[in-house]
Design a protein around this motif. Structure first.
Motif, PDB file in Angstrom:
ATOM      1  N   ALA A   1       0.830  -1.201   0.000  1.00 38.85           N
ATOM      2  CA  ALA A   1       0.000   0.000   0.000  1.00 38.85           C
ATOM      3  C   ALA A   1       0.867   1.256   0.000  1.00 38.85           C
ATOM      4  CB  ALA A   1      -0.935   0.005   1.206  1.00 38.85           C
ATOM      5  N   ARG A   2       1.969   1.233   0.718  1.00 35.29           N
ATOM      6  CA  ARG A   2       2.866   2.392   0.748  1.00 35.29           C
ATOM      7  C   ARG A   2       3.484   2.647  -0.622  1.00 35.29           C
ATOM      8  NH1 ARG A   2       7.018   2.581   5.622  1.00 35.29           N
ATOM      9  NH2 ARG A   2       7.338   4.600   4.594  1.00 35.29           N
ATOM     10  N   ARG A   3       3.756   1.571  -1.381  1.00 36.91           N
ATOM     11  CA  ARG A   3       4.335   1.737  -2.716  1.00 36.91           C
ATOM     12  C   ARG A   3       3.289   2.120  -3.752  1.00 36.91           C
ATOM     13  NH1 ARG A   3       6.375  -3.416  -1.630  1.00 36.91           N
ATOM     14  NH2 ARG A   3       5.251  -4.266  -3.434  1.00 36.91           N
ATOM     15  N   GLN A   4       2.099   1.575  -3.616  1.00 33.79           N
ATOM     16  CA  GLN A   4       1.102   1.640  -4.675  1.00 33.79           C
ATOM     17  C   GLN A   4       0.120   2.802  -4.510  1.00 33.79           C
ATOM     18  OE1 GLN A   4      -0.246  -2.223  -6.575  1.00 33.79           O
ATOM     19  NE2 GLN A   4      -2.013  -1.770  -5.308  1.00 33.79           N
ATOM     20  N   MET A   5      -0.055   3.244  -3.266  1.00 33.16           N
ATOM     21  CA  MET A   5      -1.004   4.306  -2.962  1.00 33.16           C
ATOM     22  C   MET A   5      -0.266   5.506  -2.362  1.00 33.16           C
ATOM     23  SD  MET A   5      -3.984   1.950  -1.202  1.00 33.16           S
ATOM     24  CE  MET A   5      -5.158   3.293  -0.992  1.00 33.16           C
ATOM     25  N   ARG A   6      -0.909   6.659  -2.422  1.00 35.53           N
ATOM     26  CA  ARG A   6      -0.317   7.854  -1.829  1.00 35.53           C
ATOM     27  C   ARG A   6      -0.663   7.963  -0.351  1.00 35.53           C
ATOM     28  NH1 ARG A   6      -2.586   9.114  -6.776  1.00 35.53           N
ATOM     29  NH2 ARG A   6      -1.013   9.295  -8.404  1.00 35.53           N
ATOM     30  N   ARG A   7      -1.872   7.514   0.024  1.00 35.39           N
ATOM     31  CA  ARG A   7      -2.269   7.385   1.421  1.00 35.39           C
ATOM     32  C   ARG A   7      -3.139   6.146   1.512  1.00 35.39           C
ATOM     33  NH1 ARG A   7      -3.883  12.771   4.569  1.00 35.39           N
ATOM     34  NH2 ARG A   7      -3.458  11.293   6.276  1.00 35.39           N
ATOM     35  N   PHE A   8      -3.764   5.898   2.671  1.00 38.67           N
ATOM     36  CA  PHE A   8      -4.348   4.583   2.911  1.00 38.67           C
ATOM     37  C   PHE A   8      -5.879   4.539   2.860  1.00 38.67           C
ATOM     38  CE2 PHE A   8      -0.264   4.759   5.247  1.00 38.67           C
ATOM     39  CZ  PHE A   8       0.430   3.837   4.475  1.00 38.67           C
ATOM     40  N   GLY A   9      -6.520   5.657   2.540  1.00 39.70           N
ATOM     41  CA  GLY A   9      -7.962   5.634   2.346  1.00 39.70           C
ATOM     42  C   GLY A   9      -8.750   5.907   3.611  1.00 39.70           C
ATOM     43  N   GLY A  10     -10.085   5.892   3.442  1.00 37.14           N
ATOM     44  CA  GLY A  10     -10.973   6.281   4.531  1.00 37.14           C
ATOM     45  C   GLY A  10     -11.849   5.166   5.067  1.00 37.14           C
ATOM     46  N   ILE A  11     -11.540   3.913   4.732  1.00 39.17           N
ATOM     47  CA  ILE A  11     -12.338   2.766   5.192  1.00 39.17           C
ATOM     48  C   ILE A  11     -11.563   1.990   6.246  1.00 39.17           C
ATOM     49  CG2 ILE A  11     -13.545   0.658   4.511  1.00 39.17           C
ATOM     50  CD1 ILE A  11     -14.752   3.166   3.294  1.00 39.17           C
ATOM     51  N   VAL A  12     -12.247   1.641   7.330  1.00 40.13           N
ATOM     52  CA  VAL A  12     -11.690   0.790   8.380  1.00 40.13           C
ATOM     53  C   VAL A  12     -12.704  -0.316   8.643  1.00 40.13           C
ATOM     54  CG1 VAL A  12     -10.887   0.655  10.773  1.00 40.13           C
ATOM     55  CG2 VAL A  12     -10.483   2.745   9.445  1.00 40.13           C
ATOM     56  N   SER A  13     -12.284  -1.568   8.553  1.00 37.90           N
ATOM     57  CA  SER A  13     -13.162  -2.697   8.879  1.00 37.90           C
ATOM     58  C   SER A  13     -12.649  -3.393  10.127  1.00 37.90           C
ATOM     59  CB  SER A  13     -13.231  -3.690   7.708  1.00 37.90           C
ATOM     60  OG  SER A  13     -13.904  -3.108   6.602  1.00 37.90           O
ATOM     61  N   ILE A  14     -13.580  -3.968  10.877  1.00 35.63           N
ATOM     62  CA  ILE A  14     -13.184  -4.629  12.131  1.00 35.63           C
ATOM     63  C   ILE A  14     -13.941  -5.939  12.308  1.00 35.63           C
ATOM     64  CG2 ILE A  14     -12.582  -2.466  13.295  1.00 35.63           C
ATOM     65  CD1 ILE A  14     -15.263  -2.659  14.799  1.00 35.63           C
ATOM     66  N   TRP A  15     -13.327  -6.838  13.061  1.00 39.14           N
ATOM     67  CA  TRP A  15     -14.011  -7.981  13.653  1.00 39.14           C
ATOM     68  C   TRP A  15     -14.200  -7.683  15.133  1.00 39.14           C
ATOM     69  CZ3 TRP A  15     -10.349 -12.449  11.709  1.00 39.14           C
ATOM     70  CH2 TRP A  15     -10.660 -12.757  10.377  1.00 39.14           C
ATOM     71  N   LEU A  16     -15.423  -7.783  15.601  1.00 39.34           N
ATOM     72  CA  LEU A  16     -15.671  -7.692  17.028  1.00 39.34           C
ATOM     73  C   LEU A  16     -15.312  -9.013  17.690  1.00 39.34           C
ATOM     74  CD1 LEU A  16     -19.145  -5.932  16.855  1.00 39.34           C
ATOM     75  CD2 LEU A  16     -16.984  -4.878  17.573  1.00 39.34           C
ATOM     76  N   LYS A  17     -14.873  -8.953  18.938  1.00 40.22           N
ATOM     77  CA  LYS A  17     -14.567 -10.200  19.672  1.00 40.22           C
ATOM     78  C   LYS A  17     -15.819 -11.040  19.857  1.00 40.22           C
ATOM     79  CE  LYS A  17     -10.328  -8.828  22.019  1.00 40.22           C
ATOM     80  NZ  LYS A  17      -9.645  -8.553  23.308  1.00 40.22           N
ATOM     81  N   ASP A  18     -16.941 -10.395  20.046  1.00 40.11           N
ATOM     82  CA  ASP A  18     -18.219 -11.094  20.057  1.00 40.11           C
ATOM     83  C   ASP A  18     -18.659 -11.248  18.606  1.00 40.11           C
ATOM     84  OD1 ASP A  18     -20.817 -11.987  20.198  1.00 40.11           O
ATOM     85  OD2 ASP A  18     -21.461 -10.531  21.701  1.00 40.11           O
ATOM     86  N   ASP A  19     -18.348 -12.413  18.036  1.00 36.63           N
ATOM     87  CA  ASP A  19     -18.589 -12.622  16.605  1.00 36.63           C
ATOM     88  C   ASP A  19     -20.037 -13.035  16.364  1.00 36.63           C
ATOM     89  OD1 ASP A  19     -18.191 -12.900  13.883  1.00 36.63           O
ATOM     90  OD2 ASP A  19     -17.454 -14.963  14.051  1.00 36.63           O
ATOM     91  N   SER A  20     -20.950 -12.098  16.600  1.00 36.83           N
ATOM     92  CA  SER A  20     -22.367 -12.387  16.404  1.00 36.83           C
ATOM     93  C   SER A  20     -23.043 -11.227  15.707  1.00 36.83           C
ATOM     94  CB  SER A  20     -23.051 -12.634  17.756  1.00 36.83           C
ATOM     95  OG  SER A  20     -23.095 -11.432  18.522  1.00 36.83           O
ATOM     96  N   ARG A  21     -24.125 -11.548  15.033  1.00 34.26           N
ATOM     97  CA  ARG A  21     -24.902 -10.500  14.373  1.00 34.26           C
ATOM     98  C   ARG A  21     -25.472  -9.534  15.404  1.00 34.26           C
ATOM     99  NH1 ARG A  21     -29.297 -12.076   9.831  1.00 34.26           N
ATOM    100  NH2 ARG A  21     -27.484 -13.354   9.279  1.00 34.26           N
ATOM    101  N   GLU A  22     -25.814 -10.072  16.569  1.00 29.79           N
ATOM    102  CA  GLU A  22     -26.387  -9.234  17.616  1.00 29.79           C
ATOM    103  C   GLU A  22     -25.385  -8.181  18.093  1.00 29.79           C
ATOM    104  OE1 GLU A  22     -28.615 -12.698  16.933  1.00 29.79           O
ATOM    105  OE2 GLU A  22     -26.493 -12.563  17.530  1.00 29.79           O
ATOM    106  N   ALA A  23     -24.117  -8.564  18.215  1.00 28.18           N
ATOM    107  CA  ALA A  23     -23.099  -7.607  18.653  1.00 28.18           C
ATOM    108  C   ALA A  23     -22.900  -6.515  17.608  1.00 28.18           C
ATOM    109  CB  ALA A  23     -21.779  -8.330  18.918  1.00 28.18           C
ATOM    110  N   ALA A  24     -22.885  -6.906  16.329  1.00 29.65           N
ATOM    111  CA  ALA A  24     -22.736  -5.916  15.262  1.00 29.65           C
ATOM    112  C   ALA A  24     -23.945  -4.983  15.232  1.00 29.65           C
ATOM    113  CB  ALA A  24     -22.562  -6.608  13.915  1.00 29.65           C
ATOM    114  N   SER A  25     -25.139  -5.542  15.412  1.00 31.13           N
ATOM    115  CA  SER A  25     -26.349  -4.731  15.414  1.00 31.13           C
ATOM    116  C   SER A  25     -26.364  -3.778  16.597  1.00 31.13           C
ATOM    117  CB  SER A  25     -27.577  -5.649  15.458  1.00 31.13           C
ATOM    118  OG  SER A  25     -28.773  -4.894  15.486  1.00 31.13           O
TER     119      SER A  25
END
Length: 381
Positions: free
Chosen positions: A287-311
């Protein structure tokens, strides 16, 4: 001219439009001929419109391309590229962790029409070498990928594809022309959902394509005109207006995303953060070679891997709206498992790491202290 100047001025000569400082909205479906058989630059709005032409020329400049093409949506742009490049019996090799809409179009429309579709992990270019054949006519890439922000080496993969006679298309929606120019890296086609960062205000549906090759441009333009999935002049105007501040907005998106990624990296309720700006990200060096910066998207996994936790997280956030899109000035949260990638089979989502307890954050340009405070209260016990 530098990027910021081109984003404001490229593609538009006000001397051709009564010296109007902003491109006029040509709200007309037809243009008058002077006489029978006359060659005209614009005749019918499906084929061309001056507002649309200004947008297409602007994109071409920003992508260092010879040609730009505008479509009614990002998916219409992707569809036109696929139809221009492929016929029954051909093969597409596509990066496996791609946008759910592109997956649906490839697997549910192109494959039943006789095109072979192969999804592959292309983070290692050797995987492409093992798969590609004389039947492969198109390599379909995203970098960063949606939603887990994987990186692929556009330059290296393009070399391999071209050695086998295959074209290379890159969906560069997450990066925008401000952060990455795939054509400069060796790709043949770059696609954007301009609905996202380019228009930037969540009020437009529009897709864009840029190419250098004249023959390829004619092929895609034929589909554009024949199928007619073109944007109206008002949407073209709004996209042009949005592009004028793209460089300013992207710098703030990037600044805020870096702060958010670092904050979430140490949060006790977060299992993993996906952001190419983090040194721990497997594609950080690329990414450092190919892009000028790293963008505005951040994705995460919650430790509670459930739909209820995401909701629960989505419902407790106050600044972030739970919505399908990304790239607007406002912050958004997307539950990729049920939203952007809802049509992907569960077993494939599991293989790719698209989890019930995972969310994609489109970090807006609000004050960073307010964004961090919102995340903190939403993640609190």
């Amino acid at each position: 001219m530098k990027f910021a100047t081109r984003s404001i001025h490229a593609g538009y000569d006000n001397a051709e439009h009564s010296k109007a400082v902003m491109p006029p909205v040509y709200q007309t479906s037809v243009f008058e001929y002077g006489h029978v058989g006359e060659s005209m630059p614009f005749v019918y709005a499906r084929t061309g419109n001056p507002t649309r032409a200004a947008l297409e020329a602007c994109l071409a400049s920003l992508e260092n391309a010879r040609h730009g093409l505008a479509f009614a949506s990002g998916m219409a742009a992707i569809d036109a590229v696929l139809r221009a490049c492929l016929k029954p019996g051909d093969e597409v090799i596509a990066v496996a962790d791609l946008y759910g809409g592109a997956y649906r179009l490839l697997s549910k429309v192109m494959e039943p029409a006789g095109v072979k579709i192969t999804f592959a992990d292309l983070s290692d270019s050797r995987n492409l070498t093992a798969l590609i054949s004389a039947r492969t006519r198109l390599l379909w890439l995203e970098s960063p990928t949606n939603p887990l922000l994987g990186m692929v080496d556009i330059a290296e993969l393009s070399k391999i594809a071209h050695a086998h006679g295959s074209r290379v298309a890159v969906d560069s929606t997450f990066a925008t022309p401000y952060l990455q120019n795939p054509l400069d890296l060796g790709a043949d086609i770059v696609v954007h959902s301009a609905t996202k960062y380019l228009a930037g205000h969540s009020d437009v549906l529009l897709g864009l394509v840029a190419v250098n090759d004249d023959a390829l441009h004619r092929e895609i333009k034929f589909i554009q005109n024949a199928a007619g999935a073109v944007p109206g002049p008002q949407d073209c105007f709004l996209t042009l207006r949005g592009i004028k501040t793209l460089h300013l907005r992207m710098d703030r998106h990037c600044d805020n995303a870096e702060r958010v990624a670092n904050y979430l990296q140490s949060h006790p309720k977060v299992e993993r953060v996906f952001f190419p700006g983090l040194p721990e990200h497997p594609g950080h060096d690329l990414a450092r070679r190919q892009m000028r910066r790293f963008g505005g998207i951040v994705s995460i996994w919650l430790k509670d891997d459930s739909r209820e936790a995401a909701s629960r997280l989505a419902e407790r956030l106050r600044l972030f709206a739970l919505a399908e899109s990304l790239g607007g000035v406002e912050s958004l949260i997307n539950h990729s498992y049920t939203m952007s990638h809802g049509g992907m089979p569960p077993e494939q989502k599991a293989q790719l790491g698209i989890r019930e307890g995972g969310v994609r954050l489109s970090i807006g340009i609000e004050d960073i202290e307010d964004i961090l405070a919102d995340l903190e209260q939403a993640l609190a016990d």
